[in-house]
Design an enzyme around this catalytic site. Structure first.
Site, mmCIF file in Angstrom:
data_model
loop_
_atom_site.group_PDB
_atom_site.id
_atom_site.type_symbol
_atom_site.label_atom_id
_atom_site.label_comp_id
_atom_site.label_asym_id
_atom_site.label_seq_id
_atom_site.Cartn_x
_atom_site.Cartn_y
_atom_site.Cartn_z
ATOM 1 N N CYS B 177 0.808 -1.221 0.000
ATOM 2 C CA CYS B 177 0.000 0.000 0.000
ATOM 3 C C CYS B 177 0.839 1.269 0.000
ATOM 4 O O CYS B 177 0.295 2.372 -0.004
ATOM 5 C CB CYS B 177 -0.958 -0.039 1.184
ATOM 6 N N HIS B 318 -2.637 8.264 5.678
ATOM 7 C CA HIS B 318 -2.823 6.899 5.206
ATOM 8 C C HIS B 318 -4.230 6.449 5.624
ATOM 9 O O HIS B 318 -4.964 5.905 4.832
ATOM 10 C CB HIS B 318 -1.740 5.989 5.774
ATOM 11 N N GLU B 329 -1.176 6.283 13.462
ATOM 12 C CA GLU B 329 -0.714 7.353 12.566
ATOM 13 C C GLU B 329 -1.005 8.723 13.176
ATOM 14 O O GLU B 329 -0.162 9.624 13.141
ATOM 15 C CB GLU B 329 -1.402 7.238 11.196
ATOM 16 N N LYS B 350 -9.584 8.153 1.859
ATOM 17 C CA LYS B 350 -10.041 6.761 1.738
ATOM 18 C C LYS B 350 -11.481 6.630 2.230
ATOM 19 O O LYS B 350 -12.162 5.660 1.913
ATOM 20 C CB LYS B 350 -9.127 5.828 2.530
ATOM 21 N N HIS B 355 -9.680 2.014 -0.017
ATOM 22 C CA HIS B 355 -8.227 1.877 -0.013
ATOM 23 C C HIS B 355 -7.800 1.253 -1.347
ATOM 24 O O HIS B 355 -8.068 0.081 -1.595
ATOM 25 C CB HIS B 355 -7.815 0.994 1.172
ATOM 26 N N PHE B 414 1.933 -3.247 4.086
ATOM 27 C CA PHE B 414 2.302 -4.531 4.691
ATOM 28 C C PHE B 414 3.800 -4.752 4.504
ATOM 29 O O PHE B 414 4.387 -4.329 3.501
ATOM 30 C CB PHE B 414 1.539 -5.673 4.005
#
Lengths: 80, 427
Positions: B177, B318, B329, B350, B355, B414
């Protein structure tokens, strides 16, 4: 035109996205119809699927034109 | 550079293209985003009965002039079947961006000076799914000769390079991502260091298939509690959030060396001023609890830009709407900004598009640049009741008009990979 020829023509038009009029018996897949080597592999597979025939690699290499394809398929069907 | 010790060159954005759950075209998508529309809905193109998550952000079908996607308008039919959907989406976004930039060189030196770096988090997942079904049914010999070039991540770059004759760097990022930001940041560096004058950079993703939805469900990453109310499912920082909503799409930027852009009279949208990357070294799917990885990426981006946190007016987070990630975050941003946190707006787009995995960073880069152009912070939809309070304004539910000259965008992936990019108003 034979039934096989009609069907081959249809498959070629579909897979190579070319105009039907261009798909003459003498037309070469690579030189006249804009196919590359991967396109021809896929075309041969489509013929195998549509006609229930097996086209071995060495025979596939010799299929350069629309007529080559029709002849090979008609021959295999006759001997089957 | 390196042995010659050349100074880095400045890099600007001269073209943008977007394909997203809110449609196609930067202006169209941005307008819908700012007005608070959502692109999330029920999954329509396969049967979801065996899947706990039944919703996603899908690119709407439709004609180009209505902001929808009709592949026939963009890609010859015979070429469509040679590419997975992620490549098709990249193709469309790249075409918009390149047309927008006006950079379509015909001469050899210019083509050699132009490269492509479009990444994807996963690549041709649906193509792999279909091919695997052939293998499982004993029809391995029926695999298409186009299977591999359709599934490979770097073929998005490859196809765009071939289509336009761009003969410079032909590269691709694959960092889950964080892909979109890595592609843009690394492409900007290639220009800064002289490997290219122009780079077509971004990310594309199309993983809304049984394998993609099922796989992320198995990892307990997706929202499953809002199947009956899709537009409420992506709710970053909200108390009720329960996972991310998968989106598909592509974002592509034309990046260009500043003097090159000026010399040809290109319109300049923004400058890429900062880029920072880091690793968590913690866990394959969870971010480090202290947010130190994201913190260091942002800190490093600011350092490369020569800016202080107080110089940033907008952060595109994010913010995926997962229970754990959002607050981690937030804490990292609070820690980084300190007192200046009161002055910054941070939102998660998002909430509207879901996403987009490997495309997220690229699409959000475009939103960040639009935020600067219009002095508007796009909203965080569905942020009704934050799971915790913060001094940072997270732009709940409605867009805010506020002066924005500098915007920072975060993407974390990830594997514990983090990337931040900073854009500044055009010089």
């Amino acid at each position: 035109m034979s039934e096989t020829a009609e069907k081959v023509k249809k498959i070629v038009v579909e897979h190579l996205g070319v105009e039907e009029a261009k798909v003459t018996p003498e037309a070469s897949f690579i030189d006249d119809l804009g196919a590359d080597s991967l396109d021809t592999v896929e075309l041969v597979m489509a013929f195998e699927e549509a006609f229930g025939v097996e086209i071995p690699d060495d025979a596939a290499e010799k299929i350069q034109t629309v007529k080559d394809a029709i002849d090979f398929i008609e021959k295999s069907q006759a001997s089957a | 550079m390196f042995a010659q010790g050349l100074a880095p060159r400045r890099v600007v954005v001269t073209g943008m293209g977007i394909v997203s759950p809110l449609g196609l075209g930067v202006d169209h998508v941005w307008k819908r985003l700012v007005s608070g529309e959502s692109g999330i809905g029920p999954i329509t193109h396969f049967d979801v009965k065996d899947l706990p998550a039944k919703i996603a952000g899908q690119v709407p079908d439709g004609k180009k002039d209505e902001g929808g996607l009709d592949l026939g308008e963009w890609i010859p039919v015979k070429d469509q079947k040679k590419m997975d959907r992620f490549i098709q989406l990249a193709w469309v976004a790249a075409e918009e961006a390149i047309q927008d930039s006006g950079w379509m060189p015909e001469d050899e030196p210019s083509r050699i000076a132009t490269g492509v770096m479009i990444g994807s988090g996963i690549g041709g997942l649906e193509t792999i799914q279909e091919a695997s079904a052939l293998v499982a049914s004993g029809r391995t010999r029926r695999l298409s000769p186009f299977f591999i070039p359709s599934a490979l991540v770097n073929l998005a770059s490859g196809q765009v390079s071939i289509k336009y004759g761009f003969k410079g760097p032909n590269h691709s990022a694959v960092t889950a991502c964080a892909t979109g930001v890595h592609a843009i940041g690394d492409a900007a560096r290639l220009i800064a260091l002289g490997d290219a004058d122009v780079m077509v950079a971004g990310g594309a993703e199309a993983a809304i298939c049984e394998l993609g939805i099922g796989g992320f469900c198995a990892a307990r990453a997706l929202s499953t509690g809002f199947n009956d109310n899709p537009t409420a499912a992506s709710r970053p920082w909200d108390k009720e959030r329960d996972g991310f909503v998968m989106g598909e799409g592509a974002g592509v930027l034309v990046l260009e060396e500043l003097e090159h852009a000026k010399a040809r009279g290109a319109k300049i949208y923004a400058e890429v001023v900062g880029y920072g990357i880091s690793g968590d070294a913690h866990h394959i799917t969870s971010p480090a609890e202290d947010g130190s990885g994201g913190f260091r990426a942002m800190e490093s981006a600011l350092r490369s830009a020569g800016l202080a946190p107080g110089d940033v007016q907008y952060v595109n987070a994010h913010g995926t709407s997962t229970p754990m990630g959002d607050d981690i975050e937030l804490s990292a941003v609070e820690r980084l900004f300190g007192e200046d946190g009161k002055k910054v707006a941070m939102s998660s787009t998002k909430s509207a598009v879901g996403h987009l995995l490997g495309a997220a960073g690229a699409v959000e880069a475009i939103f960040s640049i639009q935020a600067i152009r219009d002095n508007v912070a796009p909203p965080t939809l569905n942020l009704e009741d934050p799971s915790r309070e913060s001094v940072i304004d997270r732009v709940p539910k409605e867009a805010q008009q506020r002066p924005i000259d500098v915007a920072l965008s975060n993407s974390f992936g990830f594997g514990g990979t983090n990337a931040s990019v900073i854009f500044r108003r055009a010089p």
